[in-house]
Design a protein around this motif. Structure first.
Motif, PDB file in Angstrom:
ATOM      1  N   SER A   1     140.012  16.637  45.100  1.00 50.89           N
ATOM      2  CA  SER A   1     140.920  15.639  45.911  1.00 50.89           C
ATOM      3  C   SER A   1     141.891  15.332  44.206  1.00 50.89           C
ATOM      4  CB  SER A   1     140.290  14.875  46.196  1.00 50.89           C
ATOM      5  OG  SER A   1     140.755  13.219  46.175  1.00 50.89           O
TER       6      SER A   1
ATOM      7  N   CYS B   1     133.885  14.224  40.345  1.00 54.21           N
ATOM      8  CA  CYS B   1     133.455  12.880  39.707  1.00 54.21           C
ATOM      9  C   CYS B   1     134.111  12.318  41.058  1.00 54.21           C
ATOM     10  CB  CYS B   1     134.264  12.431  38.659  1.00 54.21           C
ATOM     11  SG  CYS B   1     136.838  13.109  38.852  1.00 54.21           S
TER      12      CYS B   1
ATOM     13  N   GLN C   1     127.115  14.387  40.907  1.00 53.70           N
ATOM     14  CA  GLN C   1     126.606  13.666  41.876  1.00 53.70           C
ATOM     15  C   GLN C   1     127.097  13.972  42.644  1.00 53.70           C
ATOM     16  OE1 GLN C   1     125.313   9.543  40.011  1.00 53.70           O
ATOM     17  NE2 GLN C   1     126.669   9.267  41.189  1.00 53.70           N
TER      18      GLN C   1
ATOM     19  N   PHE D   1     128.819  19.695  49.093  1.00 55.61           N
ATOM     20  CA  PHE D   1     130.154  20.137  49.904  1.00 55.61           C
ATOM     21  C   PHE D   1     130.812  21.234  49.376  1.00 55.61           C
ATOM     22  CE2 PHE D   1     129.669  15.141  50.397  1.00 55.61           C
ATOM     23  CZ  PHE D   1     129.699  14.845  51.353  1.00 55.61           C
TER      24      PHE D   1
ATOM     25  N   TYR E   1     136.812   5.004  49.423  1.00 55.97           N
ATOM     26  CA  TYR E   1     135.672   5.926  48.843  1.00 55.97           C
ATOM     27  C   TYR E   1     134.938   4.668  48.063  1.00 55.97           C
ATOM     28  CZ  TYR E   1     132.114   8.630  47.247  1.00 55.97           C
ATOM     29  OH  TYR E   1     130.883   9.350  46.358  1.00 55.97           O
TER      30      TYR E   1
ATOM     31  N   VAL F   1     131.518  16.170  37.403  1.00 60.41           N
ATOM     32  CA  VAL F   1     131.822  17.913  38.717  1.00 60.41           C
ATOM     33  C   VAL F   1     132.067  17.261  39.732  1.00 60.41           C
ATOM     34  CG1 VAL F   1     131.720  20.175  39.548  1.00 60.41           C
ATOM     35  CG2 VAL F   1     131.101  19.425  37.727  1.00 60.41           C
TER      36      VAL F   1
HETATM   37  C1  SAM Z   1     130.093  11.676  47.427  1.00 55.39           C
HETATM   38  S1  SAM Z   1     131.663  12.452  47.104  1.00 55.39           S
HETATM   39  C2  SAM Z   1     131.256  12.251  45.152  1.00 55.39           C
HETATM   40  C3  SAM Z   1     131.779  11.146  44.185  1.00 55.39           C
HETATM   41  C4  SAM Z   1     131.129  10.859  42.811  1.00 55.39           C
HETATM   42  N1  SAM Z   1     130.612  12.835  41.881  1.00 55.39           N
HETATM   43  C5  SAM Z   1     130.285  10.068  43.273  1.00 55.39           C
HETATM   44  O1  SAM Z   1     129.217   9.727  42.985  1.00 55.39           O
HETATM   45  O2  SAM Z   1     130.759   9.127  44.317  1.00 55.39           O
HETATM   46  C6  SAM Z   1     131.763  14.101  46.766  1.00 55.39           C
HETATM   47  C7  SAM Z   1     132.890  14.717  46.332  1.00 55.39           C
HETATM   48  O3  SAM Z   1     133.121  15.805  46.230  1.00 55.39           O
HETATM   49  C8  SAM Z   1     134.023  16.118  45.759  1.00 55.39           C
HETATM   50  N2  SAM Z   1     134.586  17.597  46.408  1.00 55.39           N
HETATM   51  C9  SAM Z   1     134.369  18.392  47.587  1.00 55.39           C
HETATM   52  N3  SAM Z   1     134.166  19.625  47.389  1.00 55.39           N
HETATM   53  C10 SAM Z   1     134.067  19.542  46.176  1.00 55.39           C
HETATM   54  C11 SAM Z   1     133.711  21.272  45.491  1.00 55.39           C
HETATM   55  N4  SAM Z   1     134.009  22.612  45.926  1.00 55.39           N
HETATM   56  N5  SAM Z   1     134.190  20.980  43.497  1.00 55.39           N
HETATM   57  C12 SAM Z   1     133.986  19.721  42.958  1.00 55.39           C
HETATM   58  N6  SAM Z   1     133.745  18.621  43.690  1.00 55.39           N
HETATM   59  C13 SAM Z   1     133.938  19.072  44.703  1.00 55.39           C
HETATM   60  C14 SAM Z   1     134.587  15.386  46.757  1.00 55.39           C
HETATM   61  O4  SAM Z   1     136.511  15.857  46.157  1.00 55.39           O
HETATM   62  C15 SAM Z   1     134.511  13.845  46.258  1.00 55.39           C
HETATM   63  O5  SAM Z   1     135.297  13.274  45.375  1.00 55.39           O
END
Ligand code: SAM
Length: 252
Positions: free
Chosen positions: A66, A42, A103, A108, A10, A40
């Motif tokens: 995750s 994260c 963020q 998603f 990631y 949220v």
């Molecule tokens: C693009 S990543 C962003 C991660 C981090 N916030 C960053 O800025 O690097 C999207 C994140 O959203 C999480 N995610 C997916 N569905 C979600 C949900 N329903 N509620 C909270 N997080 C979720 C994923 O597991 C992933 O860690």
């Protein structure tokens, strides 16, 4: 969805861009010493780290569905309360936080309005709720060249432009639907320099997010064709990618 992957994958694929947004989103939410904040979705903790730098680990909490990301966020941010949970069902009480941030997450969420409503529930009355989503619809996120290249080879593939919050004004609409007040939209951006084409391309092969999942589903010849489409669209290296995101702050 492509988030059951190693934190290192990631970091190399999307973390390299998301880290540049963290301070801007925290500023938008007005995060400052003496507050308690929640991150949220994260992931491995790009924004969590910024919140810890401002507030200290004891006043920061985080959540993500995750397992590998939760493990990474915990080990990278000792002392932070990191929970395995989705935005739609946050394991925190009402009014616990001064600021609640997401963020690159709203697009998603299975139910973005429910997720934002939960974020508002755990924020104190008048507390800040802030979120950002890449401008995928405008092609100004970090994956614009990638999805353009995919479409040049296969016009019917669904990209990320239709996701929640990815077009101008949509995040504002979602905040309003979730009952947030005094909403404000702005643009934040991350600039990343890529020393070579290979350094830009290789992380797309790690299976992260919808783009990584798409590449993982291609055979070797189609993958080579896509790689060369991307190479032809990018400037000669080194080149800089400026990735823009829609950001909204509201009040609970
Ligand atoms: C693009 S990543 C962003 C991660 C981090 N916030 C960053 O800025 O690097 C999207 C994140 O959203 C999480 N995610 C997916 N569905 C979600 C949900 N329903 N509620 C909270 N997080 C979720 C994923 O597991 C992933 O860690």
């Amino acid at each position: 969805m492509g988030f059951d992957v190693a934190a290192d994958a990631y970091d190399r694929f999307m973390g390299r861009y998301s880290v540049g947004l963290a301070a801007q989103l925290a500023d938008l939410a007005g995060v400052t010493g003496g507050q308690r904040a929640l991150d949220v979705g994260c992931g491995p903790g790009a924004l969590t780290r910024e919140l810890v730098a401002r507030l200290g680990p004891g006043d920061v909490a985080a959540a993500d569905p995750s397992e590998p990301f939760v493990a990474a966020a915990r080990s990278r941010n000792p002392g932070v309360d990191v929970r395995l949970a989705s935005a739609e069902q946050l394991p925190f009480g009402d009014d616990e936080f001064d600021a609640v941030l997401a963020q690159l997450v709203v697009h998603f969420m299975a139910d973005p309005v429910a997720g934002l409503r939960e974020m508002a529930r755990v924020a104190r009355p008048g507390g800040a709720v802030a979120a950002c989503v890449w401008d995928h619809a405008g092609g100004q996120g970090p994956l614009g060249v990638f999805w353009e290249s995919v479409h040049a080879l296969d016009a019917v593939v669904r990209d990320e432009s239709g996701l929640a919050g990815a077009r101008e004004g949509h995040l504002l609409e979602l905040f309003a639907a979730a009952g947030l007040r005094e909403t404000e939209q702005t643009v934040i951006a991350a600039r990343v320099e890529h020393p070579s084409f290979e350094e830009w391309w290789e992380p797309f092969t790690l299976g992260v997010g919808p783009a990584g999942a798409y590449v993982a589903g291609l055979g070797p010849d189609d993958r080579d064709r896509l790689r060369e489409q991307c190479r032809a669209r990018l400037p000669a290296p080194p080149f800089t990618v400026t990735a823009r995101a829609w950001a909204v702050r509201g009040r609970a």
